[in-house]
Design an enzyme around this catalytic site. Structure first.
Site, PDB file in Angstrom:
ATOM      1  CG  ASP A 123      -3.400  -3.385  -4.242  1.00  0.00           C
ATOM      2  OD1 ASP A 123      -3.392  -3.379  -5.480  1.00  0.00           O
ATOM      3  OD2 ASP A 123      -4.405  -3.094  -3.574  1.00  0.00           O
ATOM      4  CB  SER A 176      -0.952  -0.037   1.196  1.00  0.00           C
ATOM      5  OG  SER A 176      -1.890   1.008   1.140  1.00  0.00           O
ATOM      6  CG  HIS A 222      -5.320  -2.353  -0.188  1.00  0.00           C
ATOM      7  ND1 HIS A 222      -4.594  -2.085  -1.331  1.00  0.00           N
ATOM      8  CD2 HIS A 222      -4.818  -1.521   0.773  1.00  0.00           C
ATOM      9  CE1 HIS A 222      -3.708  -1.137  -1.077  1.00  0.00           C
ATOM     10  NE2 HIS A 222      -3.821  -0.790   0.191  1.00  0.00           N
TER      11      HIS A 222
END
Length: 468
Positions: free
Chosen positions: A194, A170, A281
């Site tokens: 991601d 992230s 996610h």
């Protein structure tokens, strides 16, 4: 992008052009770092003291209890279990996460099962547990801290940056991108799990993760639907040498949509609801962790789109082979042949998520046309698969039906197949149908297995086919 812009407008403007933080250097609040459409607010990242980045070293010798090391205190490294003859993997969390325990330590422990490694969990929770926009700006300081530590390892201990692998989830993906940029791309490898979309997608390369940040950059996209209205937290933009899009990169099997995910504000996600709200996610680091112990279960197929992949247009692997998503992506010989290589695969919905792809062709035999569906199971020297539906509809003798399947286990060398059909209709004439030939092609190497039979069977009765 829109969410970052909206949040930015709600915060007060900070004056000034740059702020300096000692050995980490100065940080501008001007373009391209701020004052852009995606980042209208001109704010600074917090100070190193406020973020309090910590480096927690785990090794094969201390897999359960970390040793805290510091670049400003090199003796903490020299007197730790850090080994110069091992690869070093940094793992960096994202928004509102933490570096102690949890998935980061779990990933380290999986690595210890397959290699001798220095595994450093980077904890920057104090900088990540704030408004998302501020946390996105704080990534620059955390990246600078990592770069400084790698520089100290090089200058003080003669440790090459080429032996460093930076893994970030992230916002953490952009943290490691910043570290790699500061090290002028000399880091051996960066893996983006991601990478976060808001405040990063579409910005210049120096602001976000990009292929120039390391000698090899691989990326796993699992939540790449637009942030508005789908609340996709991850980037759809390709930012690596190899960009993997498992299951198309937007909706992961086992992640169910829910009403909360359509109304929750990214700045309001609390820790206990991460799996509920951000399931897609989080899948990226779960896939990576599983790949460590299951190296062959995440084979990706280079393809221009997920639609073409699903249509089997990119099957089997080309002569140069296919890359493996996750821990072993660097084994692919063509990994840096070009940038933004797009790779697709399907995964399971739970467990270790592994799948093995085959193309199955079934030629039917029988006396007359029926309706229903046909199933096939594979039997190999490593075990047997469950039954997979190959076709549903009109079942005509001599007709050939082809479908690609993602099998739940690695069956190994296929020794036989079993065929079954059903139409769930009571028929007093008890019709029979069979498979005269079934061909199975492996996606890994294109090898074909041919099986034949002259039998036909009644519905719900298994027919075994053996090599022709």
């Amino acid at each position: 992008m829109l969410l970052c812009w909206i949040v930015s407008l709600l915060l007060a403007t900070v004056g000034g052009k740059e702020v300096c933080y000692g050995h980490l250097g100065c940080f501008s609040n001007d373009k391209p770092w701020a004052g852009m459409l995606q980042r209208p607010l001109k704010i600074f990242p917090w100070s190193p003291e406020d973020i309090d980045t910590r480096f927690l070293l785990y090794t094969n010798e201390n897999p359960n209890n970390y040793q805290k090391i510091s670049a400003t205190e090199p003796d903490t490294i020299k007197f730790s279990n850090f080994q110069l003859d091992r690869k070093t993997r940094f793992i960096v969390h994202g928004f509102i996460d933490k570096g102690e325990d949890g998935w980061l330590l779990d990933m380290c422990k999986k690595m210890f099962q397959v290699e001798k490694v220095n595994c450093i969990c980077v904890d920057w929770r104090r900088g990540s547990r704030t408004e998302y926009t501020q946390a996105s700006y704080n990534t620059r300081v955390v990246g600078a801290e990592i770069a400084f530590l790698v520089q100290v390892l090089s200058t003080e201990m003669g440790y090459s940056p080429e032996n460093v692998h930076l893994i970030g989830h992230s916002l953490g993906a952009h943290v490691v991108g910043e570290a790699g940029r500061r090290l002028e791309g000399h880091v051996g490898r960066i893996t983006g799990l991601d990478p976060a979309e808001p405040c990063f997608q579409g910005l210049p390369e120096e602001v976000r993760l990009d292929p120039s940040d390391a000698m090899f950059v691989d990326v796993i996209h699992t939540d790449s639907a637009p942030i508005i209205p789908y609340l996709g937290f991850g980037m759809s933009q390709k930012v690596g040498h190899l960009d993997f899009f498992p299951n198309g990169g937007k909706e992961m099997p086992g992640c169910q949509k829910n009403i909360l995910s359509t109304i929750v504000d990214i700045n309001g996600i609390w820790e206990g609801t991460q799996n509920f709200v951000a399931c897609n996610h989080l899948r990226s680091y779960k896939y990576y962790a599983s790949s460590i112990l299951n190296p062959d279960g995440f084979l990706g197929y280079p393809c221009s789109s997920y639609e073409k992949f699903q249509q089997n247009d990119c099957f089997p692997c080309p002569e140069e082979g296919c890359p493996k998503m996750g821990h072993y992506a660097d084994q692919f010989e063509g990994k840096t042949a070009t940038v933004e290589q797009t790779v697709y695969l399907n995964t399971g919905d739970s467990g270790n998520f592994t799948r093995w792809r085959y193309k199955v062709s079934v030629t039917l035999s029988g006396a007359k046309k029926l309706s229903g569906y046909i199933l096939v199971a594979l039997y190999g020297n490593n075990g047997n698969s469950k039954q997979y539906e190959i076709f549903k509809g009109s079942l005509k003798p001599e007709a050939r039906h082809v479908r690609d399947i993602d099998v739940d286990i690695n069956v190994g060398e296929i020794q036989k197949v079993k065929f079954l059909w059903n139409n769930k209709v009571i028929n007093l004439f008890r019709p029979t149908l069979g498979a005269s030939q079934i061909t199975v092609q492996s996606g890994v190497d294109g090898k074909e297995y041919n099986f034949c039979s002259s039998d036909t069977v009644r519905e719900d009765v298994l027919q075994s086919l053996y090599p022709c």
